[in-house]
Design a protein around this motif. Structure first.
Motif, PDB file in Angstrom:
ATOM      1  N   UNK A 150      34.796  31.449 -64.196  1.00 33.34           N
ATOM      2  CA  UNK A 150      35.746  32.423 -63.648  1.00 33.34           C
ATOM      3  C   UNK A 150      36.427  33.192 -64.783  1.00 33.34           C
ATOM      4  N   UNK A 151      36.752  32.506 -65.864  1.00 34.60           N
ATOM      5  CA  UNK A 151      37.365  33.168 -67.016  1.00 34.60           C
ATOM      6  C   UNK A 151      36.437  34.222 -67.597  1.00 34.60           C
ATOM      7  N   UNK A 184      35.151  41.687 -66.664  1.00 37.87           N
ATOM      8  CA  UNK A 184      35.480  42.690 -65.647  1.00 37.87           C
ATOM      9  C   UNK A 184      36.772  43.426 -65.956  1.00 37.87           C
ATOM     10  N   UNK A 185      37.431  43.081 -67.054  1.00 35.67           N
ATOM     11  CA  UNK A 185      38.696  43.716 -67.394  1.00 35.67           C
ATOM     12  C   UNK A 185      39.869  43.152 -66.637  1.00 35.67           C
ATOM     13  N   UNK A 236      44.136  24.747 -68.233  1.00 36.95           N
ATOM     14  CA  UNK A 236      43.246  25.600 -69.038  1.00 36.95           C
ATOM     15  C   UNK A 236      43.755  27.032 -69.129  1.00 36.95           C
ATOM     16  N   UNK A 237      44.477  27.488 -68.100  1.00 35.60           N
ATOM     17  CA  UNK A 237      45.007  28.849 -68.114  1.00 35.60           C
ATOM     18  C   UNK A 237      46.348  28.947 -68.839  1.00 35.60           C
ATOM     19  N   UNK A 238      46.801  27.864 -69.406  1.00 34.88           N
ATOM     20  CA  UNK A 238      48.034  27.872 -70.196  1.00 34.88           C
ATOM     21  C   UNK A 238      47.644  27.748 -71.670  1.00 34.88           C
ATOM     22  N   UNK A 239      47.754  28.837 -72.446  1.00 36.63           N
ATOM     23  CA  UNK A 239      47.305  28.792 -73.839  1.00 36.63           C
ATOM     24  C   UNK A 239      48.100  27.823 -74.705  1.00 36.63           C
ATOM     25  N   UNK A 240      49.232  27.346 -74.219  1.00 37.78           N
ATOM     26  CA  UNK A 240      50.011  26.377 -74.999  1.00 37.78           C
ATOM     27  C   UNK A 240      49.529  24.950 -74.777  1.00 37.78           C
ATOM     28  N   UNK A 241      48.588  24.759 -73.828  1.00 36.64           N
ATOM     29  CA  UNK A 241      48.097  23.412 -73.529  1.00 36.64           C
ATOM     30  C   UNK A 241      46.577  23.370 -73.697  1.00 36.64           C
ATOM     31  N   UNK A 289      41.161  33.346 -73.467  1.00 36.33           N
ATOM     32  CA  UNK A 289      41.931  33.192 -72.246  1.00 36.33           C
ATOM     33  C   UNK A 289      41.604  34.358 -71.307  1.00 36.33           C
ATOM     34  N   UNK A 290      41.709  34.132 -69.999  1.00 32.86           N
ATOM     35  CA  UNK A 290      41.496  35.254 -69.077  1.00 32.86           C
ATOM     36  C   UNK A 290      42.494  36.369 -69.333  1.00 32.86           C
ATOM     37  N   UNK A 291      42.093  37.573 -69.036  1.00 31.30           N
ATOM     38  CA  UNK A 291      42.982  38.715 -69.252  1.00 31.30           C
ATOM     39  C   UNK A 291      44.104  38.747 -68.225  1.00 31.30           C
ATOM     40  N   UNK A 292      43.833  38.271 -67.021  1.00 29.68           N
ATOM     41  CA  UNK A 292      44.802  38.423 -65.938  1.00 29.68           C
ATOM     42  C   UNK A 292      45.364  37.112 -65.417  1.00 29.68           C
TER      43      UNK A 292
END
Length: 290
Positions: free
Chosen positions: A95-96, A102-103, A146-151, A170-173
């Protein structure tokens, strides 16, 4: 209110050789019409209620990657991925990747899975329903980590253990996490605790109001503001088949009053590209006013 479309069937008159062209036309026309989101099911066999198992079915994320390359603005998601189909961290990485390429247009739709036939047919383990919900909750926890760049440290669950939860890029959105289904004891509790959006299997106002009342009680239990959760519903849009936009708008008006953010339409058996152009496009602006 926004309109989205879901494409649940790929059994079209010109056969498999034309699938790519037809799919591209649907997506491009939907985006041009102002449709906000484009969805596919995540199944490997066709499901009952749509067609026989042996009908054409495309893998969901490859399909969305193709649609991403053909479009620029429309958001993209599966409605929804069965938690049993892929290892959670690899699903989240998939998904990432869709989001980055896809922007920033990906959703992360996930549910407990139900179609035993395709699991057995393709050799995918199909644990009992209680375990599938346990795996769903762990997957949601892994996604948030995984969507938390601090963890990027370990994750220790009952069913999944990760030494690292690194996700680079990391995902853009930060894809919105959608939990599909309306189960009142387990599914809606997971929506309240972890999700950014839900897809409720109810379009009659009374039934929908009941589901939302249950969801709000779960939100109260976990200290969550229900307004943070985007509410979506699938809708057949029968009135659009006859071009009666007024009737369709009046049918979905009560849903807007209940807080539905997005109505996601399923195309009829007629050629979907024509349906988007002739039936959906005239309704987009009217629904946006609700």
């Amino acid at each position: 209110m926004l309109l989205g479309i879901q494409v649940p069937s790929f059994t079209w008159p010109d056969g498999p050789a034309a699938l790519g062209r037809t799919l591209r036309r649907i997506a491009v026309d939907a985006e041009a019409a102002g449709v906000s989101s484009f969805w596919v099911m995540d199944h490997f066999f066709q499901i009952r209620g749509v067609g026989p198992a042996e009908n054409e079915m495309l893998e969901g994320y490859t399909t969305l990657g193709y649609v991403a390359a053909a479009t620029e603005r429309i958001t993209l998601g599966t409605m929804v991925t069965g938690v049993t189909y892929r290892i959670p961290a690899l699903l989240i990485k998939t998904v990432t990747t869709l989001d980055v390429l896809s922007g920033g247009r990906a959703w992360f739709g996930v549910g407990a899975a139900w179609n035993e036939e395709e699991h057995v047919g393709l050799g995918v383990p199909f644990p009992p329903v209680a375990e599938r919900f346990e795996r769903l909750e762990e997957t949601l926890q892994i996604a948030r980590q995984m969507y938390d760049p601090t963890q990027d440290g370990p994750y220790e669950g009952t069913h999944y253990r990760l030494a690292e939860t690194m996700c680079v890029p990391q995902p853009l959105s930060k894809p919105e996490i959608m939990v599909g289904g309306g189960g009142e004891r387990k599914t809606l509790r997971l929506v309240a605790q972890y999700a950014d959006a839900c897809n409720l299997f109810a379009t009659e106002p009374d039934a929908l109001a009941h589901k939302l009342d249950v969801l709000h009680r779960h939100c109260e239990d976990v200290g969550r503001d229900p307004a943070e959760i985007r509410v979506t519903v699938l809708h057949a849009g029968e009135d659009l088949l006859t071009g009666d936009v007024d009737a369709f708008v009046e049918k979905v008006r009560p849903l807007a009053g209940l807080g539905v953010d997005t109505v996601i339409l399923r195309p009829p058996a007629t050629p979907p590209a024509a349906w988007v152009r002739d039936a959906v496009a005239p309704a987009v602006g009217r629904v946006a006013e609700l």
